[in-house]
Motif scaffolding. Structure first.
Motif, mmCIF file in Angstrom:
data_model
loop_
_atom_site.group_PDB
_atom_site.id
_atom_site.type_symbol
_atom_site.label_atom_id
_atom_site.label_comp_id
_atom_site.label_asym_id
_atom_site.label_seq_id
_atom_site.Cartn_x
_atom_site.Cartn_y
_atom_site.Cartn_z
ATOM 1 N N VAL A 244 -23.145 -8.887 -22.633
ATOM 2 C CA VAL A 244 -23.930 -9.409 -23.752
ATOM 3 C C VAL A 244 -25.149 -10.151 -23.231
ATOM 4 O O VAL A 244 -26.264 -10.026 -23.772
ATOM 5 N N ASP B 72 -30.709 -7.601 -30.938
ATOM 6 C CA ASP B 72 -30.298 -6.193 -30.876
ATOM 7 C C ASP B 72 -29.769 -5.853 -29.490
ATOM 8 O O ASP B 72 -28.802 -5.090 -29.351
ATOM 9 N N ILE C 272 -26.230 -6.908 -29.193
ATOM 10 C CA ILE C 272 -25.334 -5.974 -29.878
ATOM 11 C C ILE C 272 -25.088 -4.741 -29.011
ATOM 12 O O ILE C 272 -23.946 -4.278 -28.864
ATOM 13 N N ILE D 136 -21.351 -3.616 -27.602
ATOM 14 C CA ILE D 136 -20.744 -2.313 -27.887
ATOM 15 C C ILE D 136 -20.502 -1.537 -26.602
ATOM 16 O O ILE D 136 -19.434 -0.933 -26.410
ATOM 17 N N ALA E 37 -25.317 2.642 -29.824
ATOM 18 C CA ALA E 37 -25.713 1.288 -30.200
ATOM 19 C C ALA E 37 -27.215 1.209 -30.458
ATOM 20 O O ALA E 37 -27.659 0.491 -31.370
ATOM 21 N N THR F 206 -28.822 0.123 -34.088
ATOM 22 C CA THR F 206 -29.802 -0.945 -34.214
ATOM 23 C C THR F 206 -31.203 -0.433 -34.560
ATOM 24 O O THR F 206 -32.156 -1.214 -34.608
#
Length: 278
Positions: free
Chosen positions: A193, A211, A214, A218, A269, A273
């Motif tokens: 992350v 973003d 995220i 993922i 991902a 996004t």
């Protein structure tokens, strides 16, 4: 064996692991610079992984049809390199089913269904999923940057999961792989992350830190799932490593299991996004 000898052997093994890891990293990172060189690396990794999976299925008495699987995987990878993956992937899948059914007629009829099923599984698991790294590399303007980022995110997931798990791990994550812990998984997740968020500091990628976080989250979950899936395959085949082709790392599939799930997760991902339009 004396403690001194055991320590020396561990030191030698660690040295081999580090040197092999650095060599692999140099080849992979260097190949990303151009689509053709990256295509060659992905082909070697995916077909080599299929060969190892074929050896594992053979141990169960049900070997997959390697020629059909290798041809299908090569086709998936090359189509992805040419930007034609989505147009023809259903055709390749249908051809794989027909080819595996036809070639499975050669040999022991008792394993007919399982040989065909293993072949199809190997193509989808290794070839179709793995080809999305090339789909990622082919993104206009940002493909190379995002491919580097995906590799780093997955690598940090693996590294921090191992380091944190070794230092702090107490709670088993799954019985499939007893050495994995929740503490290690959380450590790998947090590192990914953080790396994902850092993508927001690279203007050419055009992604915000939120973003990016995220995408990192993922990708990390998928990468760790890929590791567990490969552990389950090895446990089922009753082998410690997929092979011993990479000194200190086991097999190609052992080294790239996280990337098989992680690459397509990173791509998905970016789509979620809004950074891949369609």
């Amino acid at each position: 064996m004396s403690a001194t000898t055991a320590g020396r052997l561990r030191f030698i093994d660690s040295g081999r692991r580090i040197s092999t890891g650095l060599a692999i990293a140099a080849v992979v990172f260097g190949s990303v610079v151009t689509v053709p060189t990256f295509t060659v690396v992905v082909l070697v990794a995916t077909i080599g992984s299929l060969w190892e999976l074929a050896r594992m299925t053979a141990r169960k008495g049900e070997p997959l049809v390697f020629p059909v699987g290798a041809l299908a995987i090569g086709t998936y990878v090359i189509l992805a390199a040419l930007g034609k993956q989505h147009a023809y992937e259903k055709t390749v899948l249908a051809a794989t089913v027909l080819g595996s059914l036809a070639f499975s007629l050669i040999g022991d009829r008792q394993n007919y269904i399982s040989r065909s099923a293993y072949t199809l599984f190997g193509v989808l698991y290794i070839g179709w999923l793995g080809s999305y790294f090339l789909a990622l590399r082919n993104l206009p303007h940002v493909g190379m940057g995002f491919t580097f980022a995906a590799i780093v995110v997955i690598a940090f997931t693996d590294i921090f999961a191992m380091v944190v798990g070794t230092m702090l791990g107490k709670t088993p994550l799954t019985s499939i792989s007893p050495n994995k812990t929740w503490e290690g998984a959380i450590g790998g997740f947090a590192a990914s992350v953080a790396i994902g968020s850092a993508m927001g500091a690279i203007p050419v990628l055009g992604i915000s830190w939120f973003d990016g976080a995220i995408v990192g989250a993922i990708t990390s979950v998928a990468a760790q799932a890929g590791d567990i899936v490969e552990s389950a395959l090895k446990r089922d085949a009753r082998v410690k490593d997929a092979s011993n082709i990479l000194a200190g790392h086991g097999g190609i599939l052992d080294r790239f299991d996280s990337y098989i799930f992680g690459g397509i997760a990173f791509y998905a991902a970016l789509f979620i996004t809004g950074h891949i339009p369609h």
